[in-house]
Design an enzyme around this catalytic site. Structure first.
Site, PDB file in Angstrom:
ATOM      1  N   ASP A 118      41.006  32.932  30.486  1.00  0.00           N
ATOM      2  CA  ASP A 118      41.844  33.858  31.255  1.00  0.00           C
ATOM      3  C   ASP A 118      41.146  35.219  31.303  1.00  0.00           C
ATOM      4  O   ASP A 118      40.812  35.779  30.258  1.00  0.00           O
ATOM      5  CB  ASP A 118      43.205  33.995  30.579  1.00  0.00           C
ATOM      6  N   LYS A 122      43.672  43.360  33.711  1.00  0.00           N
ATOM      7  CA  LYS A 122      44.200  44.702  33.492  1.00  0.00           C
ATOM      8  C   LYS A 122      43.607  45.307  32.225  1.00  0.00           C
ATOM      9  O   LYS A 122      43.495  44.642  31.199  1.00  0.00           O
ATOM     10  CB  LYS A 122      45.728  44.673  33.408  1.00  0.00           C
ATOM     11  N   ASP A 154      34.104  31.745  36.574  1.00  0.00           N
ATOM     12  CA  ASP A 154      33.877  32.017  37.999  1.00  0.00           C
ATOM     13  C   ASP A 154      34.258  33.460  38.316  1.00  0.00           C
ATOM     14  O   ASP A 154      34.130  33.894  39.464  1.00  0.00           O
ATOM     15  CB  ASP A 154      34.714  31.070  38.865  1.00  0.00           C
TER      16      ASP A 154
END
Length: 215
Positions: A118, A122, A154
């Site tokens: 992940d 932010k 990616d």
């Protein structure tokens, strides 16, 4: 990232303690005894549905593997792959990566794989990125001297951040590809996300870094 809840997942996990280790803290410092053969141990942090770690274990029977996944509704897919493959050199852990030190001791692990983690884009979520300095310290504490991290994503932003994080931590960059699927790299085994993203035309980034003993 949201996953469809599978209320039966917990019961299924408990039915297969030979595949998903129920009390991994008891294996800390003794993982060699948990497998049929004493050989190097590689772990994947965030194993998802298990395609990568299962295929790696098939391709490399002389290496032991552990896939680590937090979400029960996801790890059951990896469990299904393992049940079908019946691989003696692969086990799974349903634990949080931030607690790795509870389950592994220094020199337990030879290599860490981070695949399509992940990106937590932010800034306020920086500490959750698996290539943040605190996680790099966690990996160092369980790896052998000169242990490696192999990283694929990616997400260009995460890749650039990670290269900077690796460098600032003092890791040695030994391999880098800015477009893995158009490179001459051999032996790549894709994850589910990797296939999905590459089919969309996304570039796949890959790097290998090594801890230096005298850091």
């Amino acid at each position: 990232m949201r996953f469809r809840n599978k209320p039966w997942a917990k019961d299924k996990i408990e039915q297969y303690p030979q595949y998903i280790v129920p009390n991994p803290e008891q294996c800390r410092g003794k993982w060699k005894e948990a497998f049929e053969r004493v050989q190097p141990l590689h772990i994947e942090v965030g194993t998802g549905k298990g395609r990568f770690i299962t295929e790696m274990a098939k391709a490399n029977p002389d290496i032991n593997y552990i896939g680590i996944e937090l979400f029960q509704s996801v790890i059951v897919a990896a469990l299904d792959r393992l049940i079908e493959a019946e691989l003696p050199n692969l086990k799974l852990l349903n634990v949080n990566a931030s607690d790795l030190g509870k389950y592994f001791a220094k020199n337990d692990v030879d290599r860490v794989y981070l695949n399509f983690s992940d990106p937590w884009p932010k800034t306020r979520h920086e500490k959750r990125r698996l290539t943040y300095k605190d996680f790099l310290k966690l990996y160092e504490d369980i790896l052998v001297d000169g242990g490696e991290i192999h990283f694929k994503t990616d997400n260009q932003g995460l890749f650039e951040y990670s290269l900077k994080s690796f460098s600032q931590y003092g890791l040695l960059l030994t391999f880098i590809s800015l477009d893995l699927h158009k490179s001459d790299f051999e032996g790549n085994i894709m994850t589910e996300y990797e296939q999905k993203f590459s089919e969309k035309g996304n570039r796949i980034y890959r790097s290998e870094v090594k801890y230096q003993n005298e850091k």
